[in-house]
Design a protein around this motif. Structure first.
Motif, mmCIF file in Angstrom:
data_model
loop_
_atom_site.group_PDB
_atom_site.id
_atom_site.type_symbol
_atom_site.label_atom_id
_atom_site.label_comp_id
_atom_site.label_asym_id
_atom_site.label_seq_id
_atom_site.Cartn_x
_atom_site.Cartn_y
_atom_site.Cartn_z
ATOM 1 N N ASN A 195 -14.264 -7.683 -6.787
ATOM 2 C CA ASN A 195 -13.727 -6.327 -6.798
ATOM 3 C C ASN A 195 -12.497 -6.245 -5.903
ATOM 4 O OD1 ASN A 195 -15.867 -5.163 -8.455
ATOM 5 N ND2 ASN A 195 -17.182 -5.473 -6.670
ATOM 6 N N ASN A 196 -11.629 -5.288 -6.186
ATOM 7 C CA ASN A 196 -10.385 -5.148 -5.441
ATOM 8 C C ASN A 196 -10.174 -3.700 -5.018
ATOM 9 O OD1 ASN A 196 -9.267 -7.950 -5.945
ATOM 10 N ND2 ASN A 196 -9.454 -7.234 -8.049
ATOM 11 N N VAL A 197 -9.663 -3.533 -3.791
ATOM 12 C CA VAL A 197 -9.346 -2.206 -3.267
ATOM 13 C C VAL A 197 -7.949 -2.239 -2.656
ATOM 14 C CG1 VAL A 197 -9.898 -0.452 -1.546
ATOM 15 C CG2 VAL A 197 -11.735 -1.595 -2.786
ATOM 16 N N THR A 198 -7.147 -1.238 -3.000
ATOM 17 C CA THR A 198 -5.843 -1.052 -2.368
ATOM 18 C C THR A 198 -5.715 0.398 -1.926
ATOM 19 O OG1 THR A 198 -4.794 -2.757 -3.745
ATOM 20 C CG2 THR A 198 -3.348 -1.191 -2.647
ATOM 21 N N ILE A 199 -5.477 0.608 -0.640
ATOM 22 C CA ILE A 199 -5.178 1.936 -0.114
ATOM 23 C C ILE A 199 -3.785 1.890 0.481
ATOM 24 C CG2 ILE A 199 -5.790 3.729 1.544
ATOM 25 C CD1 ILE A 199 -8.671 2.904 1.317
ATOM 26 N N ASN A 200 -2.902 2.718 -0.070
ATOM 27 C CA ASN A 200 -1.515 2.741 0.367
ATOM 28 C C ASN A 200 -1.174 4.138 0.878
ATOM 29 O OD1 ASN A 200 1.187 2.382 0.814
ATOM 30 N ND2 ASN A 200 1.741 2.104 -1.329
ATOM 31 N N GLN A 201 -1.109 4.265 2.184
ATOM 32 C CA GLN A 201 -0.703 5.520 2.808
ATOM 33 C C GLN A 201 0.718 5.307 3.311
ATOM 34 O OE1 GLN A 201 -4.107 5.665 5.452
ATOM 35 N NE2 GLN A 201 -5.116 7.212 4.191
ATOM 36 N N ARG A 202 1.650 5.496 2.388
ATOM 37 C CA ARG A 202 2.992 4.957 2.548
ATOM 38 C C ARG A 202 3.900 5.792 3.447
ATOM 39 N NH1 ARG A 202 1.864 7.158 -2.219
ATOM 40 N NH2 ARG A 202 3.228 8.712 -3.168
ATOM 41 N N ALA A 236 -9.405 -6.610 -0.233
ATOM 42 C CA ALA A 236 -9.060 -5.268 0.246
ATOM 43 C C ALA A 236 -7.702 -5.313 0.917
ATOM 44 C CB ALA A 236 -10.111 -4.754 1.216
ATOM 45 N N ILE A 237 -6.851 -4.350 0.559
ATOM 46 C CA ILE A 237 -5.512 -4.237 1.140
ATOM 47 C C ILE A 237 -5.313 -2.809 1.624
ATOM 48 C CG2 ILE A 237 -3.028 -4.394 0.728
ATOM 49 C CD1 ILE A 237 -3.621 -6.413 -1.481
ATOM 50 N N VAL A 238 -4.952 -2.660 2.895
ATOM 51 C CA VAL A 238 -4.659 -1.342 3.464
ATOM 52 C C VAL A 238 -3.264 -1.380 4.063
ATOM 53 C CG1 VAL A 238 -5.281 0.390 5.186
ATOM 54 C CG2 VAL A 238 -7.080 -0.819 3.933
ATOM 55 N N THR A 239 -2.413 -0.443 3.644
ATOM 56 C CA THR A 239 -1.052 -0.343 4.161
ATOM 57 C C THR A 239 -0.828 1.069 4.664
ATOM 58 O OG1 THR A 239 -0.268 -1.999 2.566
ATOM 59 C CG2 THR A 239 1.391 -0.631 3.635
ATOM 60 N N GLN A 240 -0.381 1.190 5.912
ATOM 61 C CA GLN A 240 -0.135 2.503 6.513
ATOM 62 C C GLN A 240 1.227 2.517 7.192
ATOM 63 O OE1 GLN A 240 -3.721 2.561 8.985
ATOM 64 N NE2 GLN A 240 -4.579 4.182 7.702
ATOM 65 N N PHE A 258 -9.043 -9.738 3.353
ATOM 66 C CA PHE A 258 -8.542 -8.430 3.733
ATOM 67 C C PHE A 258 -7.159 -8.570 4.345
ATOM 68 C CE2 PHE A 258 -9.516 -9.220 8.201
ATOM 69 C CZ PHE A 258 -10.621 -10.047 8.132
ATOM 70 N N THR A 259 -6.312 -7.610 4.035
ATOM 71 C CA THR A 259 -4.961 -7.544 4.587
ATOM 72 C C THR A 259 -4.722 -6.148 5.123
ATOM 73 O OG1 THR A 259 -4.127 -9.194 3.016
ATOM 74 C CG2 THR A 259 -2.504 -7.821 4.119
ATOM 75 N N LEU A 260 -4.389 -6.050 6.401
ATOM 76 C CA LEU A 260 -4.147 -4.774 7.059
ATOM 77 C C LEU A 260 -2.733 -4.760 7.610
ATOM 78 C CD1 LEU A 260 -7.453 -4.689 9.132
ATOM 79 C CD2 LEU A 260 -7.083 -3.641 6.910
#
Length: 367
Positions: A195-202, A236-240, A258-260
Protein backbone atom coordinates in the motif's frame (compact mmCIF):
# COMPACT_ATOMS: atom_id res chain seq x y z
CA UNK A 1 -33.58 -5.12 -10.32
CA UNK A 2 -33.00 -1.41 -10.00
CA UNK A 3 -34.72 0.90 -7.58
CA UNK A 4 -34.39 4.62 -7.91
CA UNK A 5 -35.75 6.94 -5.28
CA UNK A 6 -35.17 10.66 -5.50
CA UNK A 7 -36.32 12.98 -2.77
CA UNK A 8 -35.89 16.72 -3.21
CA UNK A 9 -36.97 19.25 -0.63
CA UNK A 10 -36.63 22.98 -1.03
CA UNK A 11 -37.35 25.27 1.85
CA UNK A 12 -37.59 28.95 0.94
CA UNK A 13 -37.96 31.50 3.70
CA UNK A 14 -38.74 35.13 3.00
CA UNK A 15 -36.04 37.44 4.27
CA UNK A 16 -33.34 34.73 4.48
CA UNK A 17 -30.77 34.27 1.71
CA UNK A 18 -30.15 30.55 2.14
CA UNK A 19 -31.48 27.25 0.88
CA UNK A 20 -31.91 23.96 2.68
CA UNK A 21 -32.17 21.30 0.01
CA UNK A 22 -32.15 17.55 0.58
CA UNK A 23 -31.52 15.02 -2.17
CA UNK A 24 -31.42 11.23 -1.71
CA UNK A 25 -30.72 8.74 -4.48
CA UNK A 26 -30.92 4.98 -3.83
CA UNK A 27 -30.01 2.46 -6.53
CA UNK A 28 -30.02 -1.33 -6.35
CA UNK A 29 -28.63 -3.02 -9.45
CA UNK A 30 -25.81 -2.94 -12.01
CA UNK A 31 -24.25 -0.21 -14.13
CA UNK A 32 -25.89 2.66 -12.26
CA UNK A 33 -25.06 6.37 -12.51
CA UNK A 34 -26.21 9.12 -10.14
CA UNK A 35 -25.45 12.86 -10.12
CA UNK A 36 -26.58 15.40 -7.51
CA UNK A 37 -25.96 19.14 -7.89
CA UNK A 38 -26.86 21.61 -5.13
CA UNK A 39 -26.27 25.31 -4.60
CA UNK A 40 -26.77 27.25 -1.42
CA UNK A 41 -26.31 26.54 2.28
CA UNK A 42 -27.30 23.67 4.56
CA UNK A 43 -27.81 21.20 1.72
CA UNK A 44 -27.73 17.44 2.20
CA UNK A 45 -26.88 15.14 -0.71
CA UNK A 46 -26.87 11.33 -0.40
CA UNK A 47 -26.24 8.61 -2.98
CA UNK A 48 -26.46 4.94 -1.98
CA UNK A 49 -25.68 2.26 -4.56
CA UNK A 50 -25.71 -1.51 -4.13
CA UNK A 51 -24.29 -3.55 -7.00
CA UNK A 52 -21.47 -3.41 -9.54
CA UNK A 53 -19.77 -0.70 -11.57
CA UNK A 54 -21.55 2.32 -10.07
CA UNK A 55 -20.65 5.93 -10.71
CA UNK A 56 -21.78 8.69 -8.35
CA UNK A 57 -21.05 12.43 -8.33
CA UNK A 58 -22.17 15.11 -5.86
CA UNK A 59 -21.51 18.81 -6.56
CA UNK A 60 -22.22 21.40 -3.86
CA UNK A 61 -21.52 25.12 -3.60
CA UNK A 62 -21.45 27.63 -0.72
CA UNK A 63 -21.49 26.60 2.97
CA UNK A 64 -22.43 24.00 5.57
CA UNK A 65 -23.33 21.27 3.11
CA UNK A 66 -23.12 17.50 3.67
CA UNK A 67 -22.43 14.92 0.96
CA UNK A 68 -22.43 11.13 1.35
CA UNK A 69 -21.71 8.44 -1.23
CA UNK A 70 -22.06 4.80 -0.21
CA UNK A 71 -21.19 2.09 -2.74
CA UNK A 72 -21.51 -1.45 -1.40
CA UNK A 73 -20.89 -4.98 -2.66
CA UNK A 74 -19.36 -4.09 -6.00
CA UNK A 75 -16.14 -3.44 -7.86
CA UNK A 76 -14.91 -0.69 -10.18
CA UNK A 77 -16.99 1.94 -8.43
CA UNK A 78 -16.23 5.62 -8.74
CA UNK A 79 -17.33 8.21 -6.21
CA UNK A 80 -16.62 11.93 -6.59
CA UNK A 81 -17.57 14.84 -4.33
CA UNK A 82 -16.81 18.46 -5.22
CA UNK A 83 -17.56 21.22 -2.73
CA UNK A 84 -16.91 24.95 -2.81
CA UNK A 85 -17.35 27.04 0.31
CA UNK A 86 -16.79 26.65 4.03
CA UNK A 87 -17.79 24.16 6.74
CA UNK A 88 -18.71 21.47 4.21
CA UNK A 89 -18.45 17.73 4.92
CA UNK A 90 -17.78 14.91 2.44
CA UNK A 91 -18.12 11.18 3.20
CA UNK A 92 -17.40 8.28 0.85
CA UNK A 93 -17.65 4.58 1.69
CA UNK A 94 -16.79 1.87 -0.85
CA UNK A 95 -17.20 -1.71 0.27
CA UNK A 96 -18.22 -2.34 3.86
CA UNK A 97 -19.03 -5.04 6.32
CA UNK A 98 -22.75 -5.66 5.99
CA UNK A 99 -24.73 -3.28 8.16
CA UNK A 100 -21.69 -0.99 8.44
CA UNK A 101 -20.58 -2.63 11.70
CA UNK A 102 -21.17 -6.39 11.36
CA UNK A 103 -17.61 -7.71 11.25
CA UNK A 104 -18.84 -11.26 10.71
CA UNK A 105 -20.26 -10.50 7.27
CA UNK A 106 -17.49 -8.69 5.40
CA UNK A 107 -18.18 -7.26 1.95
CA UNK A 108 -15.11 -5.96 0.15
CA UNK A 109 -14.91 -3.89 -3.02
CA UNK A 110 -11.91 -3.65 -5.32
CA UNK A 111 -10.61 -1.34 -8.03
CA UNK A 112 -12.60 1.58 -6.65
CA UNK A 113 -11.81 5.28 -6.91
CA UNK A 114 -12.79 7.95 -4.36
CA UNK A 115 -12.17 11.59 -5.26
CA UNK A 116 -12.91 14.61 -3.08
CA UNK A 117 -12.16 18.24 -4.03
CA UNK A 118 -12.90 20.98 -1.50
CA UNK A 119 -12.19 24.69 -1.81
CA UNK A 120 -12.80 26.79 1.28
CA UNK A 121 -12.24 26.75 5.02
CA UNK A 122 -13.24 24.36 7.78
CA UNK A 123 -14.10 21.48 5.46
CA UNK A 124 -14.00 17.80 6.42
CA UNK A 125 -13.47 14.62 4.38
CA UNK A 126 -13.77 11.00 5.48
CA UNK A 127 -13.10 8.29 2.88
CA UNK A 128 -13.33 4.56 3.68
CA UNK A 129 -12.45 1.70 1.33
CA UNK A 130 -12.52 -2.01 2.08
CA UNK A 131 -10.83 -4.22 -0.52
CA UNK A 132 -7.85 -4.29 -2.86
CA UNK A 133 -6.47 -1.99 -5.55
CA UNK A 134 -8.49 0.97 -4.32
CA UNK A 135 -7.50 4.62 -4.74
CA UNK A 136 -8.44 7.64 -2.62
CA UNK A 137 -7.53 11.15 -3.81
CA UNK A 138 -8.35 14.17 -1.61
CA UNK A 139 -7.58 17.79 -2.53
CA UNK A 140 -8.30 20.60 -0.07
CA UNK A 141 -7.48 24.27 -0.53
CA UNK A 142 -8.14 26.49 2.46
CA UNK A 143 -7.66 26.80 6.21
CA UNK A 144 -8.67 24.43 9.00
CA UNK A 145 -9.51 21.53 6.70
CA UNK A 146 -9.43 17.88 7.81
CA UNK A 147 -9.01 14.79 5.63
CA UNK A 148 -9.25 11.23 6.95
CA UNK A 149 -8.74 8.14 4.80
CA UNK A 150 -9.18 4.52 5.89
CA UNK A 151 -8.29 1.37 3.95
CA UNK A 152 -8.84 -2.07 5.42
CA UNK A 153 -11.22 -3.21 8.13
CA UNK A 154 -10.44 -4.51 11.60
CA UNK A 155 -12.07 -7.63 12.98
CA UNK A 156 -14.37 -5.93 15.46
CA UNK A 157 -15.36 -2.48 14.30
CA UNK A 158 -12.48 -0.02 14.50
CA UNK A 159 -11.15 -1.53 17.73
CA UNK A 160 -8.17 -3.83 17.98
CA UNK A 161 -8.46 -7.52 18.89
CA UNK A 162 -6.11 -10.46 18.81
CA UNK A 163 -7.62 -11.65 15.55
CA UNK A 164 -6.15 -10.78 12.17
CA UNK A 165 -8.09 -8.21 10.19
CA UNK A 166 -11.02 -9.67 8.27
CA UNK A 167 -10.66 -7.22 5.40
CA UNK A 168 -7.09 -6.29 4.70
CA UNK A 169 -6.20 -3.87 1.94
CA UNK A 170 -3.62 -4.73 -0.72
CA UNK A 171 -2.11 -2.62 -3.51
CA UNK A 172 -4.12 0.44 -2.51
CA UNK A 173 -3.18 4.13 -2.65
CA UNK A 174 -4.11 7.28 -0.74
CA UNK A 175 -3.09 10.81 -1.73
CA UNK A 176 -4.00 13.85 0.36
CA UNK A 177 -3.03 17.33 -0.86
CA UNK A 178 -3.68 20.33 1.38
CA UNK A 179 -2.80 23.99 0.97
CA UNK A 180 -2.63 26.86 3.50
CA UNK A 181 -2.83 26.69 7.31
CA UNK A 182 -4.06 24.55 10.20
CA UNK A 183 -4.91 21.54 8.09
CA UNK A 184 -4.93 17.93 9.26
CA UNK A 185 -4.37 14.91 7.02
CA UNK A 186 -4.46 11.37 8.42
CA UNK A 187 -4.38 7.92 6.81
CA UNK A 188 -4.93 4.49 8.35
CA UNK A 189 -4.15 1.31 6.41
CA UNK A 190 -5.12 -1.41 8.85
CA UNK A 191 -3.70 -4.49 7.21
CA UNK A 192 -2.26 -5.74 3.97
CA UNK A 193 0.78 -5.26 1.81
CA UNK A 194 2.06 -3.03 -0.98
CA UNK A 195 0.00 0.00 0.00
CA UNK A 196 1.09 3.59 -0.61
CA UNK A 197 0.37 6.87 1.17
CA UNK A 198 1.29 10.39 0.11
CA UNK A 199 0.44 13.46 2.18
CA UNK A 200 1.48 16.74 0.61
CA UNK A 201 0.93 19.85 2.70
CA UNK A 202 2.64 22.07 0.21
CA UNK A 203 1.88 25.54 1.57
CA UNK A 204 1.06 26.81 5.03
CA UNK A 205 1.78 26.63 8.73
CA UNK A 206 0.63 24.54 11.71
CA UNK A 207 -0.37 21.56 9.58
CA UNK A 208 -0.46 17.98 10.88
CA UNK A 209 0.10 14.78 8.90
CA UNK A 210 -0.34 11.27 10.32
CA UNK A 211 0.22 7.89 8.68
CA UNK A 212 -0.43 4.48 10.23
CA UNK A 213 0.38 1.34 8.24
CA UNK A 214 -0.27 -1.81 10.20
CA UNK A 215 -2.89 -1.34 12.84
CA UNK A 216 -2.10 0.01 16.30
CA UNK A 217 -4.52 0.96 19.01
CA UNK A 218 -5.14 4.69 18.86
CA UNK A 219 -2.11 6.74 19.88
CA UNK A 220 -1.99 5.83 23.53
CA UNK A 221 -0.47 2.92 25.39
CA UNK A 222 0.04 -0.19 23.27
CA UNK A 223 0.24 -3.09 25.69
CA UNK A 224 0.18 -6.15 23.42
CA UNK A 225 3.51 -8.03 23.25
CA UNK A 226 3.56 -7.93 19.45
CA UNK A 227 1.90 -5.94 16.67
CA UNK A 228 -1.47 -7.40 15.74
CA UNK A 229 -1.59 -6.28 12.12
CA UNK A 230 1.86 -6.33 10.57
CA UNK A 231 2.22 -5.16 6.99
CA UNK A 232 4.85 -5.51 4.28
CA UNK A 233 6.23 -3.51 1.38
CA UNK A 234 4.26 -0.35 2.15
CA UNK A 235 5.42 3.16 1.31
CA UNK A 236 4.64 6.48 3.01
CA UNK A 237 5.68 9.96 1.89
CA UNK A 238 5.00 13.13 3.89
CA UNK A 239 5.98 16.56 2.56
CA UNK A 240 5.38 19.76 4.53
CA UNK A 241 6.30 23.36 3.73
CA UNK A 242 5.92 26.11 6.30
CA UNK A 243 6.38 26.55 10.03
CA UNK A 244 5.19 24.65 13.11
CA UNK A 245 4.12 21.56 11.19
CA UNK A 246 3.93 18.08 12.71
CA UNK A 247 4.24 14.69 11.03
CA UNK A 248 3.56 11.35 12.69
CA UNK A 249 4.41 8.02 11.10
CA UNK A 250 3.86 4.50 12.45
CA UNK A 251 4.71 1.39 10.44
CA UNK A 252 4.53 -2.19 11.70
CA UNK A 253 6.05 -4.99 9.67
CA UNK A 254 8.81 -5.60 7.14
CA UNK A 255 10.27 -3.82 4.11
CA UNK A 256 8.25 -0.68 4.65
CA UNK A 257 9.70 2.65 3.51
CA UNK A 258 9.06 6.18 4.68
CA UNK A 259 10.20 9.58 3.47
CA UNK A 260 9.68 12.71 5.57
CA UNK A 261 10.52 16.14 4.19
CA UNK A 262 9.89 19.38 6.04
CA UNK A 263 10.73 22.96 5.04
CA UNK A 264 10.24 25.64 7.67
CA UNK A 265 10.85 26.34 11.32
CA UNK A 266 9.79 24.50 14.49
CA UNK A 267 8.62 21.39 12.66
CA UNK A 268 8.54 17.96 14.31
CA UNK A 269 8.08 14.30 13.51
CA UNK A 270 6.55 11.96 16.06
CA UNK A 271 6.02 12.68 19.74
CA UNK A 272 9.54 12.17 21.04
CA UNK A 273 10.12 11.17 24.65
CA UNK A 274 6.41 10.98 25.42
CA UNK A 275 6.40 7.59 23.70
CA UNK A 276 9.48 6.24 25.46
CA UNK A 277 7.65 3.18 26.78
CA UNK A 278 6.48 2.23 23.29
CA UNK A 279 9.84 1.95 21.54
CA UNK A 280 9.75 -1.84 21.45
CA UNK A 281 6.22 -1.93 20.14
CA UNK A 282 6.42 0.54 17.29
CA UNK A 283 9.05 1.17 14.70
CA UNK A 284 9.78 4.83 14.03
CA UNK A 285 10.00 8.06 15.98
CA UNK A 286 11.73 11.19 14.86
CA UNK A 287 11.90 14.89 15.69
CA UNK A 288 12.88 17.43 13.06
CA UNK A 289 13.20 21.21 13.30
CA UNK A 290 14.52 23.58 10.68
CA UNK A 291 14.46 24.06 6.92
CA UNK A 292 14.90 21.53 4.09
CA UNK A 293 15.57 18.51 6.29
CA UNK A 294 14.95 15.01 4.92
CA UNK A 295 14.66 11.68 6.73
CA UNK A 296 14.42 8.62 4.46
CA UNK A 297 14.31 5.11 5.86
CA UNK A 298 13.51 1.45 5.36
CA UNK A 299 13.10 -0.98 8.27
CA UNK A 300 12.40 -4.71 8.51
CA UNK A 301 11.81 -7.15 11.34
CA UNK A 302 10.85 -4.71 14.08
CA UNK A 303 13.89 -2.47 13.81
CA UNK A 304 13.67 0.68 15.92
CA UNK A 305 14.64 4.33 15.66
CA UNK A 306 15.19 5.45 19.23
CA UNK A 307 12.82 8.14 20.41
CA UNK A 308 15.66 10.56 21.25
CA UNK A 309 16.63 10.80 17.57
CA UNK A 310 16.35 14.23 15.96
CA UNK A 311 17.59 16.75 13.41
CA UNK A 312 17.86 20.41 14.37
CA UNK A 313 19.01 22.98 11.83
CA UNK A 314 18.80 23.32 8.08
CA UNK A 315 19.55 21.12 5.06
CA UNK A 316 20.29 17.99 7.05
CA UNK A 317 19.80 14.49 5.65
CA UNK A 318 19.42 11.05 7.21
CA UNK A 319 19.36 7.86 5.14
CA UNK A 320 18.46 4.70 7.04
CA UNK A 321 18.22 0.98 6.40
CA UNK A 322 17.78 -1.49 9.25
CA UNK A 323 17.11 -5.21 9.51
CA UNK A 324 15.69 -7.55 12.13
CA UNK A 325 15.91 -6.22 15.71
CA UNK A 326 18.38 -3.45 14.79
CA UNK A 327 18.35 -0.26 16.84
CA UNK A 328 19.74 3.15 15.99
CA UNK A 329 20.04 6.55 17.64
CA UNK A 330 20.74 9.45 15.28
CA UNK A 331 21.17 13.06 16.41
CA UNK A 332 22.20 15.96 14.19
CA UNK A 333 22.43 19.53 15.42
CA UNK A 334 23.57 22.06 12.84
CA UNK A 335 23.41 22.58 9.09
CA UNK A 336 24.25 20.56 5.99
CA UNK A 337 24.97 17.39 7.96
CA UNK A 338 24.56 13.91 6.49
CA UNK A 339 24.11 10.62 8.34
CA UNK A 340 23.90 7.23 6.61
CA UNK A 341 23.10 4.14 8.65
CA UNK A 342 22.99 0.64 7.14
CA UNK A 343 22.41 -2.36 9.41
CA UNK A 344 21.48 -5.74 8.00
CA UNK A 345 19.83 -7.42 10.94
CA UNK A 346 20.81 -9.59 13.86
CA UNK A 347 20.29 -7.03 16.62
CA UNK A 348 22.89 -4.49 15.56
CA UNK A 349 23.05 -1.28 17.59
CA UNK A 350 24.37 2.05 16.31
CA UNK A 351 24.60 5.65 17.43
CA UNK A 352 25.40 8.75 15.38
CA UNK A 353 25.70 12.21 16.99
CA UNK A 354 26.86 15.23 15.00
CA UNK A 355 27.05 18.84 16.15
CA UNK A 356 28.13 21.56 13.79
CA UNK A 357 27.99 22.11 10.06
CA UNK A 358 28.88 20.06 7.01
CA UNK A 359 29.54 16.80 8.86
CA UNK A 360 29.22 13.39 7.23
CA UNK A 361 28.87 10.14 9.19
CA UNK A 362 28.30 6.62 7.91
CA UNK A 363 27.65 3.34 9.76
CA UNK A 364 27.67 -0.07 8.04
CA UNK A 365 27.13 -3.19 10.12
CA UNK A 366 26.32 -6.79 9.36
CA UNK A 367 27.59 -6.50 5.79
Amino acid sequence: MKKLVVVLMLVAMVGFAFAANEATVTEDGDNNTATVTQRGNLNDGTVEQIGDQHTATINQATASNDAFIGQLNGNKNEGAIRQQGSENAAYITQGMAVGYSDSYSPASASNNLSTVDQVGNGNTTSAKQFGDKNVTDVNQNGHRNTAYAYQGWTYNGWGETWTTSRLQSFNSDVTISQATNDNNGAVWQYGGNRNNVTINQRVGNANTASVSQGFIYNDGAYDYPHPVYNTKDNDAIVTQAGASNTAKLFQLGDNNTFTLSQTGNSNSVGYGAALASLVEKRNAYFDQSGDNNVFTGTQTGGATVEYESYQVGDNNTISLYQGTSDVTLIQQDGNWNTATNTQLGGGQVSSIAQTGNGNNASVNQGM
